[in-house]
Design a protein around this motif. Structure first.
Motif, mmCIF file in Angstrom:
data_model
loop_
_atom_site.group_PDB
_atom_site.id
_atom_site.type_symbol
_atom_site.label_atom_id
_atom_site.label_comp_id
_atom_site.label_asym_id
_atom_site.label_seq_id
_atom_site.Cartn_x
_atom_site.Cartn_y
_atom_site.Cartn_z
ATOM 1 N N ARG A 265 0.822 -1.218 0.000
ATOM 2 C CA ARG A 265 0.000 0.000 0.000
ATOM 3 C C ARG A 265 0.857 1.270 0.000
ATOM 4 O O ARG A 265 0.323 2.368 -0.097
ATOM 5 C CB ARG A 265 -0.897 0.022 1.247
ATOM 6 N N LEU A 266 2.178 1.094 0.143
ATOM 7 C CA LEU A 266 3.040 2.278 0.305
ATOM 8 C C LEU A 266 3.016 3.268 -0.867
ATOM 9 O O LEU A 266 2.901 4.476 -0.640
ATOM 10 C CB LEU A 266 4.476 1.844 0.578
ATOM 11 N N PRO A 267 3.102 2.795 -2.124
ATOM 12 C CA PRO A 267 3.095 3.799 -3.208
ATOM 13 C C PRO A 267 1.844 4.679 -3.172
ATOM 14 O O PRO A 267 1.937 5.904 -3.336
ATOM 15 C CB PRO A 267 3.141 2.940 -4.480
ATOM 16 N N GLU A 272 -0.904 9.923 -1.262
ATOM 17 C CA GLU A 272 -1.861 10.561 -0.355
ATOM 18 C C GLU A 272 -1.145 11.520 0.613
ATOM 19 O O GLU A 272 -1.631 12.615 0.901
ATOM 20 C CB GLU A 272 -2.658 9.481 0.396
ATOM 21 N N LEU A 273 0.026 11.100 1.076
ATOM 22 C CA LEU A 273 0.781 11.988 1.970
ATOM 23 C C LEU A 273 1.204 13.257 1.235
ATOM 24 O O LEU A 273 1.120 14.358 1.771
ATOM 25 C CB LEU A 273 2.015 11.267 2.522
ATOM 26 N N ASP A 326 -6.218 9.503 4.146
ATOM 27 C CA ASP A 326 -6.709 8.152 3.897
ATOM 28 C C ASP A 326 -5.731 7.455 2.943
ATOM 29 O O ASP A 326 -5.780 7.648 1.725
ATOM 30 C CB ASP A 326 -8.113 8.232 3.277
ATOM 31 N N VAL A 327 -4.836 6.647 3.528
ATOM 32 C CA VAL A 327 -3.773 6.042 2.705
ATOM 33 C C VAL A 327 -4.313 5.015 1.712
ATOM 34 O O VAL A 327 -3.605 4.590 0.809
ATOM 35 C CB VAL A 327 -2.649 5.406 3.565
ATOM 36 N N GLU A 353 12.389 7.780 -3.108
ATOM 37 C CA GLU A 353 13.104 8.022 -1.847
ATOM 38 C C GLU A 353 12.130 7.941 -0.670
ATOM 39 O O GLU A 353 12.431 7.345 0.368
ATOM 40 C CB GLU A 353 13.768 9.400 -1.864
ATOM 41 N N LEU A 354 10.953 8.540 -0.836
ATOM 42 C CA LEU A 354 9.976 8.545 0.256
ATOM 43 C C LEU A 354 9.497 7.129 0.554
ATOM 44 O O LEU A 354 9.441 6.697 1.707
ATOM 45 C CB LEU A 354 8.780 9.439 -0.103
ATOM 46 N N GLU A 355 9.180 6.403 -0.509
ATOM 47 C CA GLU A 355 8.647 5.044 -0.328
ATOM 48 C C GLU A 355 9.667 4.155 0.389
ATOM 49 O O GLU A 355 9.343 3.470 1.371
ATOM 50 C CB GLU A 355 8.303 4.478 -1.708
#
Ligand code: HEM
Length: 395
Positions: A265-267, A272-273, A326-327, A353-355
């Protein structure tokens, strides 16, 4: 009708719009705001209207135009007004993008993933060794984007203290600090480019020397200004998004639990972030080079135009439950990377980088929590990048 409200305003919560933006949003999607120097500029706050104006042919990025809106004193410096890409219009802008786009494509960035994973793992090792409480700003958020962009460009990382400090001052310092730091960076890159022209390395600078300087497409000075922009644009934005993203997830444990349950679910969560935190606050600064009609308003030639990412990302006309994180959201479209021809060149790199960083941090340190109340975290910067100065965590 009250007068044009002031813009920018300071955030008090790192990931929430300043209270005064509510009024700006209510008076949108297009309104006039007052800048720090007393001048007025148009501000676009609606998501659809932002996309519409950012693709309008009468919008210009030429910062030397007398009507160009200046949102903070540091943007008055000569270097800030003549930045490659960011302060350029077509046709030269598009030519530069054509040279650079392939080096930041999804395919190119995917090839960098193993190295980014190694780099992130090294930083998280150091956080674990350091033990709680640990400040994630100097231990992760600042050095990660710095090391990644240095490796990509082929710039010696030994000089990272200098880059980090200088690009921070360019983006967030006083007018004088910003101008001096930009000049220092310029002089440094000038020497580096001269070395690369003599003996090109494997990094992007060396590649651009081989592909574009040797062929006569661009000269020494052009390569210096391109490298300068790449270094400045990559540092603060990514660093702040990382810090704000960590804070936001730690403040929303139920959302973080959804990511721990299923890291695939990270990408989606990163998107969303990016929508929710709107690190850049202001995603575009422009001047009208001809009249523009939008949402029933007439923007006249020579008037300044600003696009608010913070407000467009929370526009209830396109986002359901716009103020909720809401991720699992499937439509986290946002303007955090801008839109149109200037849309962020480094967005694929930033997302990766964030992921990678969120994954490693929350997996390796499962008990991680903020070691200070969120309201006490010092934040700097309004109208540009929102910078968190300290991010103490414990576990
Ligand atoms: C989360 C991190 C980042 C955010 C939020 C961000 C945001 C933005 C935004 C809003 C713009 C559009 C400015 C405008 O239209 O005037 C932009 C442009 C740009 N960004 Fe990023 N950026 C990020 C990371 C990066 C990275 C890692 C690089 C590395 C190369 C980069 C390089 C650039 C460049 C060169 C431009 C100018 C593009 C043009 O004018 O054609 N950015 N960025």
């Amino acid at each position: 009708m009250t007068e044009a409200p002031p813009y920018p305003q300071k955030r008090t919560c790192p990931y929430e719009p300043p209270a005064g933006y509510r009024e700006i949003g209510e008076r949108g999607p297009v309104l006039k705001v007052t800048l720090f120097d007393g001048r007025e500029a148009w501000m676009v706050t609606g998501y659809r209207e932002s996309r519409e104006i950012l693709t309008h042919p009468n919008l210009s990025s030429q910062r030397t135009h007398p009507g160009f809106p200046i949102v903070a004193p540091r943007f008055r410096s000569q270097i800030a007004r003549t930045l490659a890409l960011i302060a350029m219009d077509p046709p030269v802008h598009d030519v530069y993008r054509r040279y650079l786009n392939p080096h930041f494509s999804l395919k190119s960035v995917r090839r960098m993933r193993p190295e980014i994973e190694r780099i992130v793992a090294g930083f998280v090792d150091r956080i674990v060794e350091h033990g709680p409480p640990a400040d994630l700003v100097p231990l992760l958020a600042v050095p990660l984007p710095s090391l990644v962009i240095c490796r990509h460009l082929g710039v010696p990382y030994e000089d990272h203290d200098f880059f980090q400090d200088a690009s921070g001052k360019v983006m967030l310092g006083t007018e004088e600090e910003s101008a001096t730091a930009a000049q220092d960076l310029f002089d440094y890159i000038d020497r580096l480019v001269a070395e690369q022209i003599k003996d090109p390395s494997d990094g992007l600078l060396g590649t651009l020397v081989r592909e574009r300087v040797v062929t006569g497409d661009i000269g020494h000075d052009e390569l210096v200004s391109i490298a300068l922009v790449l270094l400045i644009a990559a540092h603060e934005t990514t660093s702040s998004s990382l810090a704000l993203g960590v804070i936001t997830l730690l403040e929303h444990p139920e959302q973080l639990a959804l990511l721990r349950e299923d890291p695939d679910r990270l990408p989606g969560a990163v998107e969303e972030l990016l929508r929710y935190i709107a690190t850049t606050d202001l995603v575009a600064t422009r001047v009208a080079k001809g009249d523009i009609e939008i949402a029933g308003h007439l923007i006249r030639e020579g008037e300044g135009v600003l696009v608010s990412g913070t407000l467009a990302n929370r526009d209830a006309a396109v986002h359901q439950r716009a103020d909720e994180l809401d991720v699992l959201r499937e439509d986290s479209h946002h303007l955090t990377f801008g839109f149109g021809i200037h849309q962020c060149l480094g967005q694929n790199l930033a997302r990766m980088e964030l992921e990678v960083a969120f994954k490693e941090l929350f997996t390796r340190i499962p008990g991680i929590r903020l070691a200070a109340p969120v309201g006490e975290l010092p934040i700097l910067g309004a109208g540009t990048v929102q910078r968190v100065l300290q991010l103490p965590v414990a576990w």
